[in-house]
Design a protein around this motif. Structure first.
Motif, PDB file in Angstrom:
ATOM      1  N   HIS A  44     -20.420  89.296  19.344  1.00 50.91           N
ATOM      2  CA  HIS A  44     -21.211  88.506  18.388  1.00 50.91           C
ATOM      3  C   HIS A  44     -20.735  87.059  18.243  1.00 50.91           C
ATOM      4  CE1 HIS A  44     -23.200  92.201  17.240  1.00 50.91           C
ATOM      5  NE2 HIS A  44     -22.039  92.764  16.931  1.00 50.91           N
ATOM      6  N   GLY A  45     -19.595  86.731  18.838  1.00 50.96           N
ATOM      7  CA  GLY A  45     -19.091  85.365  18.735  1.00 50.96           C
ATOM      8  C   GLY A  45     -18.668  84.810  20.072  1.00 50.96           C
ATOM      9  N   ASP A  46     -19.364  85.217  21.141  1.00 52.86           N
ATOM     10  CA  ASP A  46     -18.938  84.835  22.491  1.00 52.86           C
ATOM     11  C   ASP A  46     -19.036  83.345  22.759  1.00 52.86           C
ATOM     12  OD1 ASP A  46     -21.702  85.014  22.360  1.00 52.86           O
ATOM     13  OD2 ASP A  46     -21.925  85.556  24.462  1.00 52.86           O
ATOM     14  N   GLU A  47     -19.783  82.609  21.919  1.00 50.77           N
ATOM     15  CA  GLU A  47     -19.889  81.158  22.098  1.00 50.77           C
ATOM     16  C   GLU A  47     -18.683  80.421  21.515  1.00 50.77           C
ATOM     17  OE1 GLU A  47     -21.234  81.855  17.954  1.00 50.77           O
ATOM     18  OE2 GLU A  47     -21.445  82.893  19.875  1.00 50.77           O
ATOM     19  N   LEU A  48     -17.850  81.134  20.766  1.00 50.49           N
ATOM     20  CA  LEU A  48     -16.678  80.521  20.147  1.00 50.49           C
ATOM     21  C   LEU A  48     -15.491  80.565  21.101  1.00 50.49           C
ATOM     22  CD1 LEU A  48     -17.111  82.242  16.682  1.00 50.49           C
ATOM     23  CD2 LEU A  48     -17.459  79.812  17.148  1.00 50.49           C
TER      24      LEU A  48
ATOM     25  N   ALA B  19     -12.205  81.410  22.984  1.00 53.89           N
ATOM     26  CA  ALA B  19     -11.479  82.679  23.083  1.00 53.89           C
ATOM     27  C   ALA B  19     -10.207  82.650  22.250  1.00 53.89           C
ATOM     28  CB  ALA B  19     -11.166  82.985  24.546  1.00 53.89           C
ATOM     29  N   GLU B  20      -9.552  81.502  22.183  1.00 52.73           N
ATOM     30  CA  GLU B  20      -8.313  81.386  21.416  1.00 52.73           C
ATOM     31  C   GLU B  20      -8.550  81.654  19.938  1.00 52.73           C
ATOM     32  OE1 GLU B  20      -4.776  78.099  20.517  1.00 52.73           O
ATOM     33  OE2 GLU B  20      -6.388  77.640  21.942  1.00 52.73           O
ATOM     34  N   ALA B  21      -9.668  81.142  19.408  1.00 52.25           N
ATOM     35  CA  ALA B  21      -9.990  81.352  17.993  1.00 52.25           C
ATOM     36  C   ALA B  21     -10.333  82.816  17.733  1.00 52.25           C
ATOM     37  CB  ALA B  21     -11.148  80.452  17.575  1.00 52.25           C
TER      38      ALA B  21
ATOM     39  N   ALA C  22     -13.780  83.060  12.820  1.00 58.41           N
ATOM     40  CA  ALA C  22     -13.384  82.472  14.102  1.00 58.41           C
ATOM     41  C   ALA C  22     -13.888  81.034  14.225  1.00 58.41           C
ATOM     42  CB  ALA C  22     -13.908  83.321  15.259  1.00 58.41           C
ATOM     43  N   ALA C  23     -15.089  80.770  13.697  1.00 56.20           N
ATOM     44  CA  ALA C  23     -15.604  79.397  13.708  1.00 56.20           C
ATOM     45  C   ALA C  23     -14.743  78.492  12.837  1.00 56.20           C
ATOM     46  CB  ALA C  23     -17.055  79.377  13.235  1.00 56.20           C
ATOM     47  N   LEU C  24     -14.302  78.987  11.678  1.00 55.66           N
ATOM     48  CA  LEU C  24     -13.409  78.206  10.821  1.00 55.66           C
ATOM     49  C   LEU C  24     -12.086  77.933  11.523  1.00 55.66           C
ATOM     50  CD1 LEU C  24     -13.859  79.807   7.264  1.00 55.66           C
ATOM     51  CD2 LEU C  24     -14.955  77.778   8.204  1.00 55.66           C
ATOM     52  N   CYS C  25     -11.592  78.930  12.226  1.00 53.96           N
ATOM     53  CA  CYS C  25     -10.337  78.770  12.957  1.00 53.96           C
ATOM     54  C   CYS C  25     -10.498  77.722  14.059  1.00 53.96           C
ATOM     55  CB  CYS C  25      -9.913  80.111  13.541  1.00 53.96           C
ATOM     56  SG  CYS C  25      -8.349  80.080  14.426  1.00 53.96           S
ATOM     57  N   ALA C  26     -11.609  77.794  14.777  1.00 53.63           N
ATOM     58  CA  ALA C  26     -11.844  76.856  15.876  1.00 53.63           C
ATOM     59  C   ALA C  26     -11.975  75.422  15.381  1.00 53.63           C
ATOM     60  CB  ALA C  26     -13.092  77.261  16.646  1.00 53.63           C
ATOM     61  N   ARG C  27     -12.479  75.241  14.146  1.00 56.37           N
ATOM     62  CA  ARG C  27     -12.671  73.893  13.589  1.00 56.37           C
ATOM     63  C   ARG C  27     -11.453  73.419  12.806  1.00 56.37           C
ATOM     64  NH1 ARG C  27     -16.162  75.309  16.421  1.00 56.37           N
ATOM     65  NH2 ARG C  27     -18.432  75.006  16.247  1.00 56.37           N
ATOM     66  N   GLY C  28     -10.384  74.209  12.794  1.00 56.33           N
ATOM     67  CA  GLY C  28      -9.151  73.786  12.137  1.00 56.33           C
ATOM     68  C   GLY C  28      -9.122  73.988  10.640  1.00 56.33           C
TER      69      GLY C  28
ATOM     70  N   ASP D  12     -22.081  72.250  12.680  1.00 58.68           N
ATOM     71  CA  ASP D  12     -20.739  72.500  13.215  1.00 58.68           C
ATOM     72  C   ASP D  12     -20.209  73.871  12.830  1.00 58.68           C
ATOM     73  OD1 ASP D  12     -20.433  71.920  10.541  1.00 58.68           O
ATOM     74  OD2 ASP D  12     -18.530  70.885  10.796  1.00 58.68           O
ATOM     75  N   LEU D  13     -20.830  74.505  11.810  1.00 53.00           N
ATOM     76  CA  LEU D  13     -20.420  75.849  11.403  1.00 53.00           C
ATOM     77  C   LEU D  13     -21.649  76.747  11.282  1.00 53.00           C
ATOM     78  CD1 LEU D  13     -17.814  75.167   8.556  1.00 53.00           C
ATOM     79  CD2 LEU D  13     -17.322  76.090  10.830  1.00 53.00           C
ATOM     80  N   PRO D  14     -21.535  78.033  11.659  1.00 51.89           N
ATOM     81  CA  PRO D  14     -22.624  78.970  11.399  1.00 51.89           C
ATOM     82  C   PRO D  14     -22.732  79.220   9.904  1.00 51.89           C
ATOM     83  CG  PRO D  14     -20.698  80.143  12.183  1.00 51.89           C
ATOM     84  CD  PRO D  14     -20.371  78.678  12.291  1.00 51.89           C
ATOM     85  N   PRO D  15     -23.862  79.782   9.429  1.00 53.99           N
ATOM     86  CA  PRO D  15     -24.026  79.973   7.981  1.00 53.99           C
ATOM     87  C   PRO D  15     -22.878  80.715   7.312  1.00 53.99           C
ATOM     88  CG  PRO D  15     -26.114  80.319   9.094  1.00 53.99           C
ATOM     89  CD  PRO D  15     -25.085  80.124  10.168  1.00 53.99           C
ATOM     90  N   TYR D  16     -22.402  81.793   7.918  1.00 52.31           N
ATOM     91  CA  TYR D  16     -21.319  82.533   7.272  1.00 52.31           C
ATOM     92  C   TYR D  16     -19.991  81.786   7.343  1.00 52.31           C
ATOM     93  CZ  TYR D  16     -23.584  86.729   5.630  1.00 52.31           C
ATOM     94  OH  TYR D  16     -24.348  87.609   4.904  1.00 52.31           O
ATOM     95  N   GLY D  17     -19.819  80.956   8.350  1.00 56.90           N
ATOM     96  CA  GLY D  17     -18.640  80.100   8.365  1.00 56.90           C
ATOM     97  C   GLY D  17     -18.657  79.141   7.194  1.00 56.90           C
ATOM     98  N   ARG D  18     -19.827  78.577   6.921  1.00 56.75           N
ATOM     99  CA  ARG D  18     -19.969  77.653   5.790  1.00 56.75           C
ATOM    100  C   ARG D  18     -19.716  78.368   4.458  1.00 56.75           C
ATOM    101  NH1 ARG D  18     -23.244  73.193   4.285  1.00 56.75           N
ATOM    102  NH2 ARG D  18     -22.588  72.608   2.190  1.00 56.75           N
TER     103      ARG D  18
END
Length: 465
Positions: free
Chosen positions: A62-66, A68-70, A24-30, A394-400
């Motif tokens: 677990h990702g409520d800070e991201l 909602a669209e992502a 979801a973090a990757l999605c939010a960052r494009g 800009d990304l959490p560890p697992y996003g990276r």
């Protein structure tokens, strides 16, 4: 950039808490486009709609800070395929499709071999990658066997043995602090540093993870991978670049420089323990052996401490202490670099003067330096701490890690020989512990950990001599 990801073990804790929010973090960052395919698989008798509903709940928790669209996009993109990782026909249905894909084994290490064997029988499209969670194997022999299997399936640069510690912002700042700052690099050696502590103390108990943890224990779960990786970053020689080869070569050099542990070294320099009943964060916690799903006969440790020495020009004489524990009263997670005291104090009786300590916080992205400043009285000194809060990544560890696996950047993954060297260091510890050369201590949940019996060991050794 690979646009297909297949996750085996997708209904487990790892996917719920880390992989789905990372995507979801990757999605939010494009970083993910509309054509991205996410195939999730496990043995649960679910369909895609059930999985999507579950994934949405996990992302909300677990990702409520991201955005909602992502979160909605990731849950909505998932497709669920029930499969047993030992059944070639069922696995083939998971990885079927056009073009290369990344296969993520979010499975216990005991299933890696059978899962890889099944995937190999099904065949992977050219350019595909394999991602494996830690720990990589259960000992040196199993790590060697896994490496041989992987070598027959994909090139080494297509294997991602991931350790999310390497993607944490603070960990990268360990390298930045020592390699970029002129004030630190000249004193980053045994002439100035007496000890390095690498600590991951948790104020959490088992938290329902007996199925995995009781087969692993603290040494396999944390020390063999996470903490040894931190040791490599602290102790490595400056690489020529942060490229995949240069960085990983220097890490392997560190592991090869660690002095091999004899049985006597293990007795003197290691501790193991497990928590008993107690109070933790205001709640009553049962003893580890009474937790649901735990087999007391396994003698699984929830606390592990290992003392290592490096035989190298830079670090000869410095002690490296790696420690982790569950259900402790403090939540201490840091790399603490202890500098030696100054050789002479010209102030006469200045009271107690503490040596400097440089601390890298591993959970809250802080760097602090413990100094001595002027005290209230003339020629007196008092502790002074300088603390800096690092920029939020800009990304959490697992996003990276997921981005690296999909894009093919292997610099932060663990190379095959590196994984084997890590086991080579700790296999003697596991062997000595299995033979009960080091007693299993106990500490109350919410306490400070087991008592330090190193002095008793030394006295016993002296008496025997």
């Amino acid at each position: 950039m690979i646009n297909r990801l297949a996750v085996f073990g997708a209904t487990g804790d790892l996917c719920a808490r880390f992989l789905l929010p990372g995507l979801a973090a990757l999605c939010a960052r494009g970083h993910l486009d509309d054509s991205f395919e996410l195939v999730c698989s496990d043995q649960d008798d679910w369909d895609t709609e059930q999985f999507r509903s579950w994934a949405a709940e996990q992302l909300d928790e677990h990702g409520d800070e991201l955005p909602a669209e992502a979160r909605r996009a990731v849950a909505g993109a998932a497709r669920f395929v029930r499969a047993d990782v030992t059944d070639p026909d069922e696995v083939a249905a998971v990885i079927a499709g056009e073009g290369p894909l990344a296969v993520y084994l979010a499975l216990p290490p005991s299933l890696f071999s059978s899962a890889l064997s099944t995937v190999e029988r099904c065949g992977l499209p050219g350019g595909s990658r394999i991602v494996l969670e830690k720990p990589f194997g259960e000992n040196l022999d199993s790590a060697v066997e896994l490496n041989q299997m992987l070598a027959g399936m994909v090139p080494e640069d297509a294997v991602f043995r991931v350790d999310h510690f390497l993607a944490m912002a603070t960990v990268e700042n360990v390298l930045g602090a020592r390699l970029v700052n002129r004030v630190l690099e000249p004193v980053w050696n045994s002439a100035h540093i007496s000890e390095v502590e690498i600590v991951w103390d948790e104020d959490l108990a088992l938290e329902g993870r007996a199925g995995y943890y009781d087969n692993a224990g603290a040494l396999r779960d944390m020390v063999q991978n996470h903490l040894l990786q931190l040791l490599c970053l602290v102790a490595m020689e400056p690489p020529n670049s942060l490229s995949e080869r240069d960085l990983r070569d220097r890490k392997v050099d560190v592991l090869r420089s660690v002095r091999p542990l004899s049985d006597d070294d293990v007795v003197r320099g290691t501790r193991r323990a497990r928590y008993g009943a107690g109070r933790l964060n205001g709640s009553v916690v049962p003893a580890y052996v009474d937790e649901e799903g735990v087999d007391p006969k396994r003698e699984t440790e929830t606390y592990a401490e290992v003392q290592l020495e490096l035989d190298s020009r830079r670090w000869a004489g410095t002690t490296f202490r790696l420690r982790t524990g569950k259900a402790l009263g403090s939540n201490r997670k840091e790399v603490a670099v202890h500098f030696k005291p100054v050789p002479h104090l010209p102030f006469g009786s200045a009271g107690e003067v503490q040596p400097n300590v440089l601390r890298f916080g591993l959970e809250h992205e802080t760097v602090s330096l413990d100094l001595m400043g002027a005290g209230a009285q003339v020629r007196s000194f008092a502790p002074l701490t300088l603390t800096a809060q690092m920029t939020e990544p800009d990304l959490p560890p697992y996003g990276r890690l997921l981005l690296d696996a999909l894009s093919g950047n292997a610099a932060l993954s663990i190379r095959g020989d590196e994984a084997e060297e890590a086991w080579r260091l700790l296999d003697p510890v596991l062997s000595a512990w299995e033979r009960c050369l080091v007693p299993m201590q106990e500490y109350p949940a919410g306490g400070d950990g087991p008592p330090d019996t190193s002095a008793e060991h030394d006295e016993s050794a002296d008496a025997q001599r």
